[in-house]
Motif scaffolding. Structure first.
Motif, mmCIF file in Angstrom:
data_model
loop_
_atom_site.group_PDB
_atom_site.id
_atom_site.type_symbol
_atom_site.label_atom_id
_atom_site.label_comp_id
_atom_site.label_asym_id
_atom_site.label_seq_id
_atom_site.Cartn_x
_atom_site.Cartn_y
_atom_site.Cartn_z
ATOM 1 N N SER A 167 -42.952 -22.292 -24.996
ATOM 2 C CA SER A 167 -43.413 -22.058 -26.366
ATOM 3 C C SER A 167 -43.865 -20.615 -26.488
ATOM 4 O O SER A 167 -44.193 -19.965 -25.495
ATOM 5 C CB SER A 167 -44.568 -23.003 -26.726
ATOM 6 O OG SER A 167 -45.740 -22.645 -26.013
ATOM 7 N N ASP A 168 -43.897 -20.133 -27.711
ATOM 8 C CA ASP A 168 -44.350 -18.765 -27.942
ATOM 9 C C ASP A 168 -45.811 -18.603 -27.563
ATOM 10 O O ASP A 168 -46.212 -17.566 -27.020
ATOM 11 C CB ASP A 168 -44.142 -18.393 -29.418
ATOM 12 C CG ASP A 168 -42.671 -18.278 -29.788
ATOM 13 O OD1 ASP A 168 -41.844 -18.121 -28.874
ATOM 14 O OD2 ASP A 168 -42.357 -18.357 -30.987
ATOM 15 N N ASP A 169 -46.635 -19.634 -27.838
ATOM 16 C CA ASP A 169 -48.064 -19.551 -27.515
ATOM 17 C C ASP A 169 -48.279 -19.457 -26.013
ATOM 18 O O ASP A 169 -49.079 -18.634 -25.544
ATOM 19 C CB ASP A 169 -48.792 -20.782 -28.059
ATOM 20 C CG ASP A 169 -50.270 -20.803 -27.659
ATOM 21 O OD1 ASP A 169 -51.046 -19.988 -28.197
ATOM 22 O OD2 ASP A 169 -50.635 -21.622 -26.775
ATOM 23 N N LEU A 170 -47.568 -20.278 -25.258
ATOM 24 C CA LEU A 170 -47.716 -20.254 -23.806
ATOM 25 C C LEU A 170 -47.262 -18.920 -23.236
ATOM 26 O O LEU A 170 -47.940 -18.343 -22.360
ATOM 27 C CB LEU A 170 -46.921 -21.402 -23.187
ATOM 28 C CG LEU A 170 -46.943 -21.517 -21.662
ATOM 29 C CD1 LEU A 170 -48.370 -21.563 -21.125
ATOM 30 C CD2 LEU A 170 -46.172 -22.755 -21.216
ATOM 31 N N GLU A 171 -46.150 -18.406 -23.722
ATOM 32 C CA GLU A 171 -45.659 -17.113 -23.234
ATOM 33 C C GLU A 171 -46.663 -16.003 -23.553
ATOM 34 O O GLU A 171 -46.920 -15.120 -22.722
ATOM 35 C CB GLU A 171 -44.312 -16.797 -23.868
ATOM 36 C CG GLU A 171 -43.681 -15.493 -23.393
ATOM 37 C CD GLU A 171 -43.260 -15.516 -21.932
ATOM 38 O OE1 GLU A 171 -43.142 -14.421 -21.339
ATOM 39 O OE2 GLU A 171 -43.061 -16.627 -21.390
ATOM 40 N N SER A 219 -46.253 -13.370 -11.575
ATOM 41 C CA SER A 219 -44.959 -13.596 -12.232
ATOM 42 C C SER A 219 -44.790 -15.087 -12.477
ATOM 43 O O SER A 219 -45.506 -15.917 -11.908
ATOM 44 C CB SER A 219 -43.810 -13.061 -11.364
ATOM 45 O OG SER A 219 -43.726 -13.768 -10.144
ATOM 46 N N TRP A 220 -43.812 -15.444 -13.323
ATOM 47 C CA TRP A 220 -43.560 -16.849 -13.610
ATOM 48 C C TRP A 220 -42.097 -17.045 -13.966
ATOM 49 O O TRP A 220 -41.407 -16.128 -14.413
ATOM 50 C CB TRP A 220 -44.466 -17.355 -14.733
ATOM 51 C CG TRP A 220 -44.355 -16.623 -16.040
ATOM 52 C CD1 TRP A 220 -43.548 -16.917 -17.106
ATOM 53 C CD2 TRP A 220 -45.073 -15.440 -16.420
ATOM 54 N NE1 TRP A 220 -43.718 -16.014 -18.121
ATOM 55 C CE2 TRP A 220 -44.657 -15.101 -17.732
ATOM 56 C CE3 TRP A 220 -46.040 -14.640 -15.800
ATOM 57 C CZ2 TRP A 220 -45.170 -13.983 -18.416
ATOM 58 C CZ3 TRP A 220 -46.543 -13.540 -16.474
ATOM 59 C CH2 TRP A 220 -46.102 -13.224 -17.766
ATOM 60 N N GLN A 221 -41.646 -18.274 -13.749
ATOM 61 C CA GLN A 221 -40.275 -18.632 -14.099
ATOM 62 C C GLN A 221 -40.236 -20.113 -14.447
ATOM 63 O O GLN A 221 -41.102 -20.892 -14.037
ATOM 64 C CB GLN A 221 -39.312 -18.326 -12.948
ATOM 65 C CG GLN A 221 -39.619 -19.076 -11.661
ATOM 66 C CD GLN A 221 -38.643 -18.758 -10.560
ATOM 67 O OE1 GLN A 221 -37.451 -18.576 -10.802
ATOM 68 N NE2 GLN A 221 -39.130 -18.697 -9.321
ATOM 69 N N TRP A 222 -39.216 -20.480 -15.213
ATOM 70 C CA TRP A 222 -39.058 -21.870 -15.626
ATOM 71 C C TRP A 222 -37.993 -22.553 -14.784
ATOM 72 O O TRP A 222 -36.955 -21.976 -14.492
ATOM 73 C CB TRP A 222 -38.668 -21.943 -17.104
ATOM 74 C CG TRP A 222 -39.805 -21.596 -18.005
ATOM 75 C CD1 TRP A 222 -40.117 -20.369 -18.504
ATOM 76 C CD2 TRP A 222 -40.795 -22.494 -18.497
ATOM 77 N NE1 TRP A 222 -41.256 -20.437 -19.283
ATOM 78 C CE2 TRP A 222 -41.692 -21.738 -19.309
ATOM 79 C CE3 TRP A 222 -41.022 -23.864 -18.366
ATOM 80 C CZ2 TRP A 222 -42.778 -22.308 -19.949
ATOM 81 C CZ3 TRP A 222 -42.107 -24.441 -19.003
ATOM 82 C CH2 TRP A 222 -42.972 -23.669 -19.797
ATOM 83 N N GLN A 223 -38.294 -23.802 -14.404
ATOM 84 C CA GLN A 223 -37.327 -24.661 -13.727
ATOM 85 C C GLN A 223 -37.315 -25.989 -14.480
ATOM 86 O O GLN A 223 -38.168 -26.851 -14.257
ATOM 87 C CB GLN A 223 -37.699 -24.856 -12.250
ATOM 88 C CG GLN A 223 -37.653 -23.579 -11.429
ATOM 89 C CD GLN A 223 -38.048 -23.795 -9.980
ATOM 90 O OE1 GLN A 223 -38.369 -24.906 -9.553
ATOM 91 N NE2 GLN A 223 -38.027 -22.715 -9.202
ATOM 92 N N ASP A 224 -36.387 -26.112 -15.406
ATOM 93 C CA ASP A 224 -36.336 -27.258 -16.323
ATOM 94 C C ASP A 224 -37.662 -27.349 -17.093
ATOM 95 O O ASP A 224 -38.020 -26.410 -17.779
ATOM 96 C CB ASP A 224 -36.021 -28.537 -15.551
ATOM 97 C CG ASP A 224 -34.632 -28.476 -14.904
ATOM 98 O OD1 ASP A 224 -33.726 -27.872 -15.514
ATOM 99 O OD2 ASP A 224 -34.465 -29.011 -13.802
#
Length: 329
Positions: free
Chosen positions: A145-149, A286-291
């Motif tokens: 979501s934009d808020d989380l980012e 840092s962060w990344q998405w996995q599903d």
């Protein structure tokens, strides 16, 4: 007397919830010592990877297996139990150049551990002696979501409130209730180790109260008039004159006025006045998405809590808290 653990959020309370510590592998901690071994000496250093194991319990098992007193075993920090953690232990073995069968140690203790490497050093490993902890944290059941980012980007740029984690205060703040009972004379504590735990909880609570108020006043990211450091700090109460002055001292006294008894007891139990940074600034964040999972990587200095950073980003459904909760009476 009740104790409010609902400390202020720097970015407002998060709107999204994540599943936290569903698996031990969701919280990985790798301790970095930051110094080289001398290669000789009476202290054997052992690097151990633990899954679902308590640091102090592993230390006791090392002492028992190697035939030394518990005080002969050192470690730099207490690591989370419901996690995969790698850390160093030192064992004082003067005059003993022995070949240890670590497979036998694991079999006899039934610990879920791996012994990764070992070496000799001239001094015992002390608390807080390591350079940093590297974390890889997986948060599940959430969506982008934009808020989380935006929250993640803000933490990367400015940092997060450097609160002491709620684990410091015990289940449902039990350590704070114990502190009040001890300080008021209702329930004396004789055990020195327990005294240390309760004093640490009380001192940390005072700090968190001041930080929470600074956040509410929107002045926590920069030093106030009277701050003894070039960065914003809060009090770790103890003996001696407060290190803050002027407007900052006035604010801190106002926030803590209802806990004068606590401040008095902390002053008379061997603690000295210190300061702690208000801002937690992670390294290599840092962060990344996995599903539907968010994977965070970061590094923190000793004494800093990854959960305090996470608190500013997401509401956490801590599954491990349910697994390790005490049975109902």
């Amino acid at each position: 007397m009740s104790f409010n653990l609902d400390f202020a959020y720097a970015q407002g309370q998060p709107t999204q919830t994540a599943t936290f510590r569903q698996l031990a592998e969701d919280f990985i901690v790798d301790e970095q010592l930051g110094f080289e071994f001398s290669g000789e000496g009476e202290h054997l250093y052992v690097q151990i990877k633990k899954t679902g194991e308590n640091t102090q319990y592993v230390a006791k098992q090392l002492a028992r297996y190697l035939g030394v007193k518990p005080v002969a075993v050192g470690f730099s920090g207490l690591k989370d139990r419901h996690a995969v953690t790698t850390q160093w232990f030192s064992v004082q073995l003067p005059g003993k150049n022995i070949d240890i069968d670590w497979a036998d140690f694991i079999e006899k203790t039934q610990l879920n551990v791996e012994v990764l490497q070992q070496g000799r050093h001239s001094a015992k490993l002390r608390r807080g002696q390591h350079l940093c902890n590297d974390f890889v944290i997986t948060l599940r059941d959430i969506s982008q979501s934009d808020d989380l980012e935006a929250r993640l980007q803000t933490v990367a740029a400015n940092g997060a409130p450097n609160y002491f984690g709620e684990q410091r205060f015990g289940i449902d703040g039990g350590n704070l209730a114990r502190a009040q009972a001890w300080f008021s004379g209702e329930d004396p504590i004789r055990n020195k180790n327990m005294q240390g735990i309760i004093l640490s909880a009380a001192r940390s609570y005072l700090f968190n109260l001041v930080l929470s108020e600074r956040i509410k006043q929107d002045n926590w990211l920069a030093p106030m008039d009277g701050d003894p450091a070039e960065v914003p700090t809060g009090p770790l109460w103890g003996r001696g004159r407060p290190k803050s002055t002027d407007a900052l001292l006035e604010l801190e006294n106002e926030v803590l006025a209802h806990l004068d008894l606590w401040r008095d007891k902390l002053e008379h139990n061997g603690l000295s006045q210190e300061r702690r940074d208000l801002v937690l600034k992670p390294r290599s964040f840092s962060w990344q998405w996995q599903d539907n999972a968010l994977v965070l990587s970061l590094s923190l200095a000793p004494g800093l809590y990854a959960t305090s950073l996470l608190r500013d980003v997401l509401l956490l459904n801590n599954v491990s808290a349910e697994q390790y909760a005490p049975p109902a009476a």
